[in-house]
Design an enzyme around this catalytic site. Sequence first.
Site, PDB file in Angstrom:
ATOM      1  N   ILE A  33      -2.530 -42.147 -12.480  1.00 37.64           N
ATOM      2  CA  ILE A  33      -1.671 -41.194 -11.776  1.00 37.64           C
ATOM      3  C   ILE A  33      -2.201 -39.767 -11.913  1.00 37.64           C
ATOM      4  CG2 ILE A  33       0.313 -42.737 -12.050  1.00 37.64           C
ATOM      5  CD1 ILE A  33       1.559 -40.511 -13.798  1.00 37.64           C
ATOM      6  N   ASP A  82       9.761 -40.447  -7.995  1.00 36.36           N
ATOM      7  CA  ASP A  82       8.439 -40.721  -8.578  1.00 36.36           C
ATOM      8  C   ASP A  82       8.097 -42.218  -8.528  1.00 36.36           C
ATOM      9  OD1 ASP A  82       7.556 -38.160  -9.179  1.00 36.36           O
ATOM     10  OD2 ASP A  82       8.512 -38.145 -11.152  1.00 36.36           O
ATOM     11  N   LYS A 130      12.917 -31.598 -15.479  1.00 32.56           N
ATOM     12  CA  LYS A 130      13.397 -32.835 -14.835  1.00 32.56           C
ATOM     13  C   LYS A 130      14.608 -33.455 -15.554  1.00 32.56           C
ATOM     14  CE  LYS A 130       9.198 -34.402 -12.518  1.00 32.56           C
ATOM     15  NZ  LYS A 130       8.270 -35.523 -12.313  1.00 32.56           N
ATOM     16  N   GLY A 180       7.039 -38.685 -19.559  1.00 33.88           N
ATOM     17  CA  GLY A 180       7.979 -38.567 -18.445  1.00 33.88           C
ATOM     18  C   GLY A 180       7.568 -39.376 -17.228  1.00 33.88           C
TER      19      GLY A 180
HETATM   20  N1  LIG Z   1       0.361 -38.508  -9.339  1.00 29.66           N
HETATM   21  C1  LIG Z   1       1.564 -37.988  -9.536  1.00 29.66           C
HETATM   22  O1  LIG Z   1       2.384 -37.840  -8.609  1.00 29.66           O
HETATM   23  C2  LIG Z   1       1.980 -37.598 -10.925  1.00 29.66           C
HETATM   24  C3  LIG Z   1       3.345 -37.452 -11.233  1.00 29.66           C
HETATM   25  C4  LIG Z   1       3.706 -37.083 -12.537  1.00 29.66           C
HETATM   26  C5  LIG Z   1       2.714 -36.875 -13.504  1.00 29.66           C
HETATM   27  N2  LIG Z   1       1.391 -37.010 -13.149  1.00 29.66           N
HETATM   28  C6  LIG Z   1       0.330 -36.825 -14.175  1.00 29.66           C
HETATM   29  O2  LIG Z   1       0.589 -37.745 -15.236  1.00 29.66           O
HETATM   30  C7  LIG Z   1       0.142 -37.210 -16.478  1.00 29.66           C
HETATM   31  C8  LIG Z   1       1.269 -37.355 -17.510  1.00 29.66           C
HETATM   32  O3  LIG Z   1       2.383 -36.566 -17.127  1.00 29.66           O
HETATM   33  P1  LIG Z   1       3.771 -36.623 -17.930  1.00 29.66           P
HETATM   34  O4  LIG Z   1       4.699 -35.708 -17.239  1.00 29.66           O
HETATM   35  O5  LIG Z   1       4.180 -38.022 -18.193  1.00 29.66           O
HETATM   36  O6  LIG Z   1       3.337 -35.972 -19.342  1.00 29.66           O
HETATM   37  P2  LIG Z   1       4.025 -36.165 -20.771  1.00 29.66           P
HETATM   38  O7  LIG Z   1       5.471 -36.481 -20.634  1.00 29.66           O
HETATM   39  O8  LIG Z   1       3.602 -34.976 -21.573  1.00 29.66           O
HETATM   40  O9  LIG Z   1       3.298 -37.492 -21.383  1.00 29.66           O
HETATM   41  C9  LIG Z   1       1.945 -37.432 -21.759  1.00 29.66           C
HETATM   42  C10 LIG Z   1       1.471 -38.829 -22.164  1.00 29.66           C
HETATM   43  O10 LIG Z   1       0.073 -38.738 -22.490  1.00 29.66           O
HETATM   44  C11 LIG Z   1      -0.139 -39.190 -23.825  1.00 29.66           C
HETATM   45  N3  LIG Z   1      -1.230 -38.424 -24.452  1.00 29.66           N
HETATM   46  C12 LIG Z   1      -1.460 -37.102 -24.369  1.00 29.66           C
HETATM   47  N4  LIG Z   1      -2.547 -36.771 -25.093  1.00 29.66           N
HETATM   48  C13 LIG Z   1      -3.005 -37.922 -25.653  1.00 29.66           C
HETATM   49  C14 LIG Z   1      -4.097 -38.239 -26.507  1.00 29.66           C
HETATM   50  N5  LIG Z   1      -4.952 -37.283 -26.955  1.00 29.66           N
HETATM   51  N6  LIG Z   1      -4.285 -39.532 -26.890  1.00 29.66           N
HETATM   52  C15 LIG Z   1      -3.434 -40.510 -26.439  1.00 29.66           C
HETATM   53  N7  LIG Z   1      -2.375 -40.265 -25.636  1.00 29.66           N
HETATM   54  C16 LIG Z   1      -2.169 -38.981 -25.246  1.00 29.66           C
HETATM   55  C17 LIG Z   1       1.177 -38.942 -24.526  1.00 29.66           C
HETATM   56  O11 LIG Z   1       1.258 -39.735 -25.696  1.00 29.66           O
HETATM   57  P3  LIG Z   1       2.282 -39.327 -26.879  1.00 29.66           P
HETATM   58  O12 LIG Z   1       3.616 -39.865 -26.469  1.00 29.66           O
HETATM   59  O13 LIG Z   1       1.713 -39.998 -28.080  1.00 29.66           O
HETATM   60  O14 LIG Z   1       2.263 -37.822 -26.983  1.00 29.66           O
HETATM   61  C18 LIG Z   1       2.153 -39.363 -23.428  1.00 29.66           C
HETATM   62  O15 LIG Z   1       2.245 -40.769 -23.354  1.00 29.66           O
HETATM   63  C19 LIG Z   1      -0.266 -35.770 -16.175  1.00 29.66           C
HETATM   64  O16 LIG Z   1      -1.673 -35.728 -16.057  1.00 29.66           O
HETATM   65  C20 LIG Z   1       0.383 -35.468 -14.833  1.00 29.66           C
HETATM   66  O17 LIG Z   1      -0.350 -34.526 -14.075  1.00 29.66           O
HETATM   67  C21 LIG Z   1       1.010 -37.379 -11.891  1.00 29.66           C
END
Ligand SMILES: NC(=O)c1ccc[n+]([C@@H]2O[C@H](COP(=O)([O-])OP(=O)(O)OC[C@H]3O[C@@H](n4cnc5c(N)ncnc54)[C@H](OP(=O)(O)O)[C@@H]3O)[C@@H](O)[C@H]2O)c1
Length: 279
Positions: free
Chosen positions: A216, A101, A65, A130
């Site tokens: 989400i 998004d 992205k 992200g």
């Molecule tokens: N519904 C939709 O259309 C949609 C769209 C996009 C994403 N999503 C979902 O949203 C989720 C996040 O996606 P993303 O792309 O933002 O991922 P990302 O960029 O990898 O961000 C992950 C987030 O989760 C936190 N995290 C991960 N493991 C953790 C833990 N053990 N304890 C505390 N915090 C933790 C991370 O914290 P740190 O910064 O400390 O690592 C970060 O804030 C995914 O499940 C994805 O499937 C849904």
Amino acid sequence: MIRACVIGWPIAHSRSPLIHGYWLNQHGIEGRYERRPVAPQDLAQFLRTLAEHGFAGCNVTLPHKETACRLVAPADATTERLGAVNTVYLREGKTWGTNTDGEGFINSLRQSVPGIRLENARAVVLGAGGASLAVVNAIIEQGAAEVAVVNRTLEKAEQLRRRFGARVRPVAWDDAASQLGECRLLVNTTSLGMKGHDPLNLDLAKLDERAVVTDIVYTPLRTALLEEAARRGHVVVEGLGMLLHQAVRGFSLWFGVMPKVTPELHDLVARDIDPDFRR
Ligand SMILES: NC(=O)c1ccc[n+]([C@@H]2O[C@H](COP(=O)([O-])OP(=O)(O)OC[C@H]3O[C@@H](n4cnc5c(N)ncnc54)[C@H](OP(=O)(O)O)[C@@H]3O)[C@@H](O)[C@H]2O)c1
């Protein structure tokens, strides 16, 4: 035949083909929407040759992205601010990128809770990855007074404040529960609670009783956070709605018809996620 695709690495689990395939069929459009695995080192070349591949555009998912945003022309100020695109399209010989998004998140929220008002409200967003970027920006664009961004890595929440300004308040992960009083909207944007990931442990005892709670994460369709919030009497919004609504504008840019997120589409994708899904 108009063609579009979703690119990512890996891409096998994307549900976008199911969503766009439903709309193509519903509107009787002679088109195709496919999955395309594109490795990071092939991204620039793929985007440069979209037209030669016969595509009108594509969705862009992890891990492309941000890189894609640097390779295309940002179509609007929001996309420029986010520095990330999820939708690419061709117009007048140029390759444009936009990010749907945030509108996916807001339109899903509005479809589920039509009366919700975020003007001058306070929101709490868990996560600063992200997806959080688009969600936080969208909440601010709705006029929220403050968005507390709670993240394990505090520096990433601080980066969101530098990007979006003083209405973002970075909060350490251990202080999450203390943020929940006077909260109109609680959003989980972390991957906690997702199938195969650690659970999200958050005590909702102090949560403002009027707060709407949304996650989400959409695998499972109803996360433990939403189960607990619903049990406590909160209005809850599942993550699948955001996935469906973010797809709307891309479809209209490529295929020329503004599609609708219908209950039938919702149930089709919900059953793909959970074969036992019942409305
Ligand atoms: N519904 C939709 O259309 C949609 C769209 C996009 C994403 N999503 C979902 O949203 C989720 C996040 O996606 P993303 O792309 O933002 O991922 P990302 O960029 O990898 O961000 C992950 C987030 O989760 C936190 N995290 C991960 N493991 C953790 C833990 N053990 N304890 C505390 N915090 C933790 C991370 O914290 P740190 O910064 O400390 O690592 C970060 O804030 C995914 O499940 C994805 O499937 C849904």
